[in-house]
Scaffold this motif. Structure first.
Motif, PDB file in Angstrom:
ATOM      1  N   TRP A  77       0.859  -1.166   0.000  1.00  0.00           N
ATOM      2  CA  TRP A  77       0.000   0.000   0.000  1.00  0.00           C
ATOM      3  C   TRP A  77       0.907   1.231   0.000  1.00  0.00           C
ATOM      4  O   TRP A  77       2.076   1.144   0.372  1.00  0.00           O
ATOM      5  N   PRO A  78       0.394   2.388  -0.410  1.00  0.00           N
ATOM      6  CA  PRO A  78       1.249   3.581  -0.476  1.00  0.00           C
ATOM      7  C   PRO A  78       1.855   3.926   0.885  1.00  0.00           C
ATOM      8  O   PRO A  78       1.190   3.854   1.919  1.00  0.00           O
ATOM      9  N   ARG A 126       7.628   7.286  -6.482  1.00  0.00           N
ATOM     10  CA  ARG A 126       6.461   6.982  -5.664  1.00  0.00           C
ATOM     11  C   ARG A 126       5.250   6.695  -6.548  1.00  0.00           C
ATOM     12  O   ARG A 126       5.177   7.163  -7.693  1.00  0.00           O
ATOM     13  N   PRO A 127       4.297   5.929  -6.059  1.00  0.00           N
ATOM     14  CA  PRO A 127       3.149   5.528  -6.881  1.00  0.00           C
ATOM     15  C   PRO A 127       2.321   6.726  -7.334  1.00  0.00           C
ATOM     16  O   PRO A 127       2.143   7.697  -6.592  1.00  0.00           O
ATOM     17  N   GLY A 128       1.849   6.648  -8.571  1.00  0.00           N
ATOM     18  CA  GLY A 128       1.003   7.698  -9.109  1.00  0.00           C
ATOM     19  C   GLY A 128       1.726   8.972  -9.465  1.00  0.00           C
ATOM     20  O   GLY A 128       1.101  10.009  -9.672  1.00  0.00           O
ATOM     21  N   GLN A 160       6.997  -3.266 -13.578  1.00  0.00           N
ATOM     22  CA  GLN A 160       5.636  -3.780 -13.422  1.00  0.00           C
ATOM     23  C   GLN A 160       5.479  -5.172 -14.043  1.00  0.00           C
ATOM     24  O   GLN A 160       4.659  -5.966 -13.582  1.00  0.00           O
ATOM     25  N   PRO A 166       1.296  -1.551  -8.291  1.00  0.00           N
ATOM     26  CA  PRO A 166       1.126  -0.125  -8.613  1.00  0.00           C
ATOM     27  C   PRO A 166       1.210   0.806  -7.409  1.00  0.00           C
ATOM     28  O   PRO A 166       1.467   1.994  -7.569  1.00  0.00           O
ATOM     29  N   ASP A 167       1.005   0.290  -6.186  1.00  0.00           N
ATOM     30  CA  ASP A 167       1.028   1.148  -4.999  1.00  0.00           C
ATOM     31  C   ASP A 167       2.380   1.125  -4.277  1.00  0.00           C
ATOM     32  O   ASP A 167       2.527   1.746  -3.212  1.00  0.00           O
ATOM     33  N   THR A 169       6.445   1.915  -3.739  1.00  0.00           N
ATOM     34  CA  THR A 169       7.493   2.878  -4.066  1.00  0.00           C
ATOM     35  C   THR A 169       8.681   2.109  -4.611  1.00  0.00           C
ATOM     36  O   THR A 169       9.114   1.117  -4.017  1.00  0.00           O
ATOM     37  N   GLY A 242       6.688  -0.609   0.527  1.00  0.00           N
ATOM     38  CA  GLY A 242       5.349  -0.098   0.744  1.00  0.00           C
ATOM     39  C   GLY A 242       4.872  -0.328   2.157  1.00  0.00           C
ATOM     40  O   GLY A 242       5.517  -1.030   2.947  1.00  0.00           O
ATOM     41  N   GLY A 246      -3.396  -0.697   4.406  1.00  0.00           N
ATOM     42  CA  GLY A 246      -3.911   0.423   3.627  1.00  0.00           C
ATOM     43  C   GLY A 246      -4.379   1.595   4.458  1.00  0.00           C
ATOM     44  O   GLY A 246      -5.112   2.427   3.979  1.00  0.00           O
ATOM     45  N   VAL A 249      -1.468   6.024   5.099  1.00  0.00           N
ATOM     46  CA  VAL A 249      -1.165   7.209   4.301  1.00  0.00           C
ATOM     47  C   VAL A 249      -1.666   8.468   5.019  1.00  0.00           C
ATOM     48  O   VAL A 249      -2.823   8.552   5.396  1.00  0.00           O
TER      49      VAL A 249
END
Length: 250
Positions: A77-78, A126-128, A160, A166-167, A169, A242, A246, A249
């Motif tokens: 998770w981020p 970092r993600p996104g 990937q 995707p979440d 780092t 990560g 969840g 953050v």
């Protein structure tokens, strides 16, 4: 009762050994030079700066308990800013530095390094976010690498394909071999060993902080070395980091 080894088994084992020997790359036997070279450090093209908080010291298991508990975790998770800061504070921060005849400081960090040289830089994504950031271990902050956004665009998608996270780092280990080669002849294997030692410390740090950590088998090439000319930088590993839940953050 011992198993019976047939002639066919011996041939298969022999063939496997021969294939292994043929693919082994001899990096030589490192030795300190009688006279050390001077080395000009790579000059980074940087952008904005992001300060990190001073790391906290949460209760964590003793080192022998960490060794028993450590597992590679592949669910991410981020990370919160605090989690990222704590990770770098304990795993990568410079604790002490002193000048050398080679033109750069020697350092004490959590991970061992041949000659206290520490040629491995850590660059994160970092993600996104398409930006890549260099961790500065002397001041404990992140600094943007503007050119990496385009140069490393293929690296994120490539990672990937190895592990779809995707979440997470991304942590790119970016070596500056010239630092180590200033002191050692045939020093390339020392750089790789430094990278392995750093990954080990990162894994134990993540475990102690309750984070998810997974080294990937890729090196980051050919994207990593494109950040500098004349072979000054080389990718020597990539890992994912990560939060283990969840809800962190902030």
């Amino acid at each position: 009762m011992f198993p019976v080894v047939t002639a066919g088994d011996v041939i298969n084992i022999s063939g496997c050994f021969e294939r292994s020997v043929m693919t082994w790359i001899d990096l030589g036997n490192p030795a300190p030079k009688s006279e050390w070279d001077r080395y000009d450090l790579f000059q980074w093209e940087t952008g904005q700066l992001q300060r990190l908080t001073v790391g906290s010291s949460p209760p964590s298991p003793a080192i022998l308990d960490l060794l028993r508990q450590r597992r590679t975790k592949r669910q991410f998770w981020p990370l919160s800013d605090i989690e990222l800061s704590d990770f770098f504070w304990h795993a990568c921060r410079c604790r002490e530095a002193w000048p050398s005849e080679m033109g750069f400081d020697l350092e004490h960090r959590a991970a061992p390094s041949a000659g206290a040289i520490h040629p491995i830089h850590v660059v994160i994504n970092r993600p996104g976010n398409a930006q890549w950031w260099l961790y500065e271990p002397h001041g404990h902050f992140l600094v943007e690498l503007p050119t990496a956004t385009s140069l490393f665009s293929g690296l994120r998608s490539h990672s990937q394909t190895v592990l779809d996270a995707p979440d997470a780092t991304r942590l790119l280990l970016l070596a500056e071999p010239g630092k180590t080669l200033a002191k050692y002849s045939d020093g390339c294997s020392l750089v790789w060993r430094d990278a392995g030692a750093l990954l080990g410390v990162m894994a134990l740090t993540a475990e102690g902080l309750g984070l998810s950590f997974c080294p990937l088998g890729i090196t980051g090439e050919p994207w990593a070395s494109s950040l500098a000319k004349q072979g000054k930088l080389m990718g020597v590993g990539l890992a994912l980091l990560g939060s283990a839940s969840g809800t962190s953050v902030r």
